[in-house]
Design a protein around this motif. Structure first.
Motif, PDB file in Angstrom:
ATOM      1  N   LEU A 193       0.824  -1.213   0.000  1.00 11.44           N
ATOM      2  CA  LEU A 193       0.000   0.000   0.000  1.00 11.44           C
ATOM      3  C   LEU A 193       0.857   1.262   0.000  1.00 11.44           C
ATOM      4  CD1 LEU A 193      -2.870  -0.830   2.518  1.00 11.44           C
ATOM      5  CD2 LEU A 193      -3.023  -0.622   0.034  1.00 11.44           C
ATOM      6  N   SER A 194       1.833   1.331   0.899  1.00  8.57           N
ATOM      7  CA  SER A 194       2.626   2.558   0.996  1.00  8.57           C
ATOM      8  C   SER A 194       3.526   2.739  -0.220  1.00  8.57           C
ATOM      9  CB  SER A 194       3.443   2.581   2.285  1.00  8.57           C
ATOM     10  OG  SER A 194       4.402   1.563   2.288  1.00  8.57           O
ATOM     11  N   ARG A 195       4.026   1.655  -0.796  1.00  5.78           N
ATOM     12  CA  ARG A 195       4.883   1.790  -1.981  1.00  5.78           C
ATOM     13  C   ARG A 195       4.068   2.302  -3.169  1.00  5.78           C
ATOM     14  NH1 ARG A 195       9.513  -2.409  -3.319  1.00  5.78           N
ATOM     15  NH2 ARG A 195       9.777  -1.963  -1.122  1.00  5.78           N
ATOM     16  N   ASN A 196       2.810   1.862  -3.306  1.00  5.36           N
ATOM     17  CA  ASN A 196       1.941   2.397  -4.354  1.00  5.36           C
ATOM     18  C   ASN A 196       1.720   3.886  -4.141  1.00  5.36           C
ATOM     19  OD1 ASN A 196       0.447   0.474  -6.413  1.00  5.36           O
ATOM     20  ND2 ASN A 196       0.836  -0.737  -4.560  1.00  5.36           N
ATOM     21  N   LEU A 197       1.487   4.274  -2.892  1.00  5.98           N
ATOM     22  CA  LEU A 197       1.295   5.687  -2.567  1.00  5.98           C
ATOM     23  C   LEU A 197       2.550   6.492  -2.895  1.00  5.98           C
ATOM     24  CD1 LEU A 197       0.098   8.220  -1.190  1.00  5.98           C
ATOM     25  CD2 LEU A 197       0.807   7.235   0.984  1.00  5.98           C
ATOM     26  N   TRP A 198       3.727   6.054  -2.436  1.00  5.20           N
ATOM     27  CA  TRP A 198       4.953   6.820  -2.631  1.00  5.20           C
ATOM     28  C   TRP A 198       5.386   6.866  -4.088  1.00  5.20           C
ATOM     29  CZ3 TRP A 198       6.366  10.479   0.288  1.00  5.20           C
ATOM     30  CH2 TRP A 198       6.057  10.448   1.642  1.00  5.20           C
ATOM     31  N   SER A 199       5.152   5.798  -4.812  1.00  4.50           N
ATOM     32  CA  SER A 199       5.461   5.813  -6.242  1.00  4.50           C
ATOM     33  C   SER A 199       4.644   6.890  -6.944  1.00  4.50           C
ATOM     34  CB  SER A 199       5.168   4.444  -6.858  1.00  4.50           C
ATOM     35  OG  SER A 199       5.291   4.502  -8.263  1.00  4.50           O
ATOM     36  N   GLY A 200       3.346   6.905  -6.677  1.00  7.27           N
ATOM     37  CA  GLY A 200       2.484   7.928  -7.274  1.00  7.27           C
ATOM     38  C   GLY A 200       2.823   9.320  -6.780  1.00  7.27           C
ATOM     39  N   PHE A 201       3.098   9.451  -5.491  1.00  4.58           N
ATOM     40  CA  PHE A 201       3.414  10.754  -4.907  1.00  4.58           C
ATOM     41  C   PHE A 201       4.642  11.360  -5.575  1.00  4.58           C
ATOM     42  CE2 PHE A 201       5.106  13.752  -1.861  1.00  4.58           C
ATOM     43  CZ  PHE A 201       3.974  14.379  -1.353  1.00  4.58           C
ATOM     44  N   LEU A 202       5.721  10.583  -5.659  1.00  2.00           N
ATOM     45  CA  LEU A 202       6.950  11.085  -6.294  1.00  2.00           C
ATOM     46  C   LEU A 202       6.713  11.420  -7.764  1.00  2.00           C
ATOM     47  CD1 LEU A 202       9.610   8.714  -4.734  1.00  2.00           C
ATOM     48  CD2 LEU A 202       9.458  11.198  -4.424  1.00  2.00           C
ATOM     49  N   PHE A 203       5.983  10.555  -8.447  1.00  2.00           N
ATOM     50  CA  PHE A 203       5.675  10.812  -9.852  1.00  2.00           C
ATOM     51  C   PHE A 203       4.838  12.090  -9.993  1.00  2.00           C
ATOM     52  CE2 PHE A 203       3.297  10.152 -13.816  1.00  2.00           C
ATOM     53  CZ  PHE A 203       4.355   9.934 -14.693  1.00  2.00           C
ATOM     54  N   GLY A 204       3.862  12.270  -9.111  1.00  2.00           N
ATOM     55  CA  GLY A 204       3.019  13.468  -9.147  1.00  2.00           C
ATOM     56  C   GLY A 204       3.803  14.739  -8.898  1.00  2.00           C
ATOM     57  N   VAL A 205       4.681  14.719  -7.902  1.00  2.00           N
ATOM     58  CA  VAL A 205       5.545  15.876  -7.632  1.00  2.00           C
ATOM     59  C   VAL A 205       6.404  16.171  -8.851  1.00  2.00           C
ATOM     60  CG1 VAL A 205       7.550  16.656  -6.300  1.00  2.00           C
ATOM     61  CG2 VAL A 205       5.600  15.637  -5.121  1.00  2.00           C
ATOM     62  N   TRP A 212      -2.833   6.444  -8.653  1.00  2.00           N
ATOM     63  CA  TRP A 212      -3.383   7.723  -9.102  1.00  2.00           C
ATOM     64  C   TRP A 212      -3.697   8.643  -7.925  1.00  2.00           C
ATOM     65  CZ3 TRP A 212      -3.145  10.382 -13.323  1.00  2.00           C
ATOM     66  CH2 TRP A 212      -2.877   9.722 -14.520  1.00  2.00           C
ATOM     67  N   GLY A 213      -4.158   8.089  -6.820  1.00  2.00           N
ATOM     68  CA  GLY A 213      -4.364   8.890  -5.617  1.00  2.00           C
ATOM     69  C   GLY A 213      -3.069   9.522  -5.157  1.00  2.00           C
ATOM     70  N   GLY A 214      -1.984   8.742  -5.205  1.00  2.00           N
ATOM     71  CA  GLY A 214      -0.670   9.271  -4.841  1.00  2.00           C
ATOM     72  C   GLY A 214      -0.218  10.371  -5.786  1.00  2.00           C
ATOM     73  N   ILE A 215      -0.459  10.172  -7.086  1.00  2.00           N
ATOM     74  CA  ILE A 215      -0.093  11.203  -8.072  1.00  2.00           C
ATOM     75  C   ILE A 215      -0.797  12.513  -7.756  1.00  2.00           C
ATOM     76  CG2 ILE A 215      -0.377  11.940 -10.482  1.00  2.00           C
ATOM     77  CD1 ILE A 215       0.118   9.044 -11.306  1.00  2.00           C
ATOM     78  N   LEU A 216      -2.110  12.445  -7.570  1.00  5.74           N
ATOM     79  CA  LEU A 216      -2.872  13.672  -7.315  1.00  5.74           C
ATOM     80  C   LEU A 216      -2.475  14.317  -5.996  1.00  5.74           C
ATOM     81  CD1 LEU A 216      -6.317  12.494  -8.671  1.00  5.74           C
ATOM     82  CD2 LEU A 216      -4.845  14.267  -9.651  1.00  5.74           C
ATOM     83  N   LEU A 217      -2.241  13.504  -4.974  1.00 13.50           N
ATOM     84  CA  LEU A 217      -1.802  14.058  -3.693  1.00 13.50           C
ATOM     85  C   LEU A 217      -0.429  14.716  -3.829  1.00 13.50           C
ATOM     86  CD1 LEU A 217      -2.381  14.442  -0.677  1.00 13.50           C
ATOM     87  CD2 LEU A 217      -1.246  12.237  -0.297  1.00 13.50           C
ATOM     88  N   GLY A 218       0.510  14.052  -4.500  1.00 13.31           N
ATOM     89  CA  GLY A 218       1.850  14.621  -4.685  1.00 13.31           C
ATOM     90  C   GLY A 218       1.833  15.885  -5.517  1.00 13.31           C
ATOM     91  N   ALA A 219       1.094  15.848  -6.624  1.00 11.59           N
ATOM     92  CA  ALA A 219       1.005  17.021  -7.493  1.00 11.59           C
ATOM     93  C   ALA A 219       0.359  18.192  -6.766  1.00 11.59           C
ATOM     94  CB  ALA A 219       0.224  16.680  -8.763  1.00 11.59           C
ATOM     95  N   GLY A 258       9.825   7.832  -8.901  1.00  7.78           N
ATOM     96  CA  GLY A 258       8.461   7.302  -8.901  1.00  7.78           C
ATOM     97  C   GLY A 258       8.283   6.188  -9.914  1.00  7.78           C
ATOM     98  N   LEU A 259       8.905   6.329 -11.083  1.00  7.71           N
ATOM     99  CA  LEU A 259       8.782   5.299 -12.118  1.00  7.71           C
ATOM    100  C   LEU A 259       9.562   4.026 -11.767  1.00  7.71           C
ATOM    101  CD1 LEU A 259       8.830   7.427 -15.383  1.00  7.71           C
ATOM    102  CD2 LEU A 259       6.887   6.222 -14.348  1.00  7.71           C
ATOM    103  N   PHE A 260      10.691   4.162 -11.074  1.00  8.25           N
ATOM    104  CA  PHE A 260      11.404   2.969 -10.608  1.00  8.25           C
ATOM    105  C   PHE A 260      10.541   2.185  -9.622  1.00  8.25           C
ATOM    106  CE2 PHE A 260      15.471   4.510 -12.322  1.00  8.25           C
ATOM    107  CZ  PHE A 260      16.032   3.305 -12.727  1.00  8.25           C
ATOM    108  N   LEU A 261       9.906   2.894  -8.708  1.00 14.11           N
ATOM    109  CA  LEU A 261       8.998   2.222  -7.773  1.00 14.11           C
ATOM    110  C   LEU A 261       7.819   1.593  -8.519  1.00 14.11           C
ATOM    111  CD1 LEU A 261       8.971   4.776  -4.827  1.00 14.11           C
ATOM    112  CD2 LEU A 261       9.911   2.456  -4.795  1.00 14.11           C
ATOM    113  N   PHE A 262       7.303   2.295  -9.517  1.00 10.61           N
ATOM    114  CA  PHE A 262       6.203   1.784 -10.341  1.00 10.61           C
ATOM    115  C   PHE A 262       6.608   0.474 -11.016  1.00 10.61           C
ATOM    116  CE2 PHE A 262       3.875   1.502 -14.344  1.00 10.61           C
ATOM    117  CZ  PHE A 262       2.573   1.792 -13.969  1.00 10.61           C
TER     118      PHE A 262
END
Length: 154
Positions: A8-20, A86-93, A67-71
């Motif tokens: 769960l957290s790795r999905n979040l952080w992958s999206g978060f970093l990608f979103g930022v 996608w939730g992580g992306i939007l939160l990070g962005a 983010g893409l490496f984690l993805f």
């Protein structure tokens, strides 16, 4: 499917970093390079501003690539949960954009969105868009967290 609940957290952080990374890249490309509205650091010469843009651009790509490496790792492990990602992306962005709009634009004053008489209109739009991304991202993350809790108990 059960594997994605372990990550769960790795999905979040992958999206978060990608979103930022993506929102920083779009900010730098659109507002710095194409529209020439500002540089990352506008409190000095144009040359200093351009160098600061280069460092900002490098930061955006490091975040995107991380983010893409984690993805890729999540896909390899068959643990990718797109809705959570996608939730992580939007939160990070949204978090980056809100940080930029409040901290960098208003508190630190290292640059403004655009140098015009009524910059408040730009500030409001910028920060409202950030808040919308944060809210939608948070909703997606809460939904996936709840689903994970329910399905792991069954």
């Amino acid at each position: 499917m059960a594997n994605r609940y372990s990550y769960l957290s790795r999905n979040l952080w992958s999206g978060f970093l990608f979103g930022v990374g993506i929102v920083a890249f779009l900010d730098e490309t659109l507002f710095h390079q194409l529209l020439h509205w500002h540089h990352f650091y506008d409190q000095s010469t144009t040359n200093v501003g351009l160098v600061s843009d280069g460092f900002f651009h490098a930061f955006s790509w490091f975040a995107t690539i991380a983010g893409l490496f984690l993805f890729a790792d999540l896909r390899r492990r068959q643990a990718l949960w797109m809705k959570r990602w996608w939730g992580g992306i939007l939160l990070g962005a949204g978090a980056f954009q809100l940080y930029d709009g409040i901290i960098q634009h208003k508190l630190m004053r290292i640059h403004q969105i655009r140098y015009v008489d009524h910059v408040i209109i730009y500030d409001i739009v910028w920060n409202v868009i950030a808040l919308i991304m944060i809210i939608i991202g948070t909703v997606l993350l809460v939904q996936t967290r709840r689903k994970a809790k329910v399905e792991t108990k069954v």
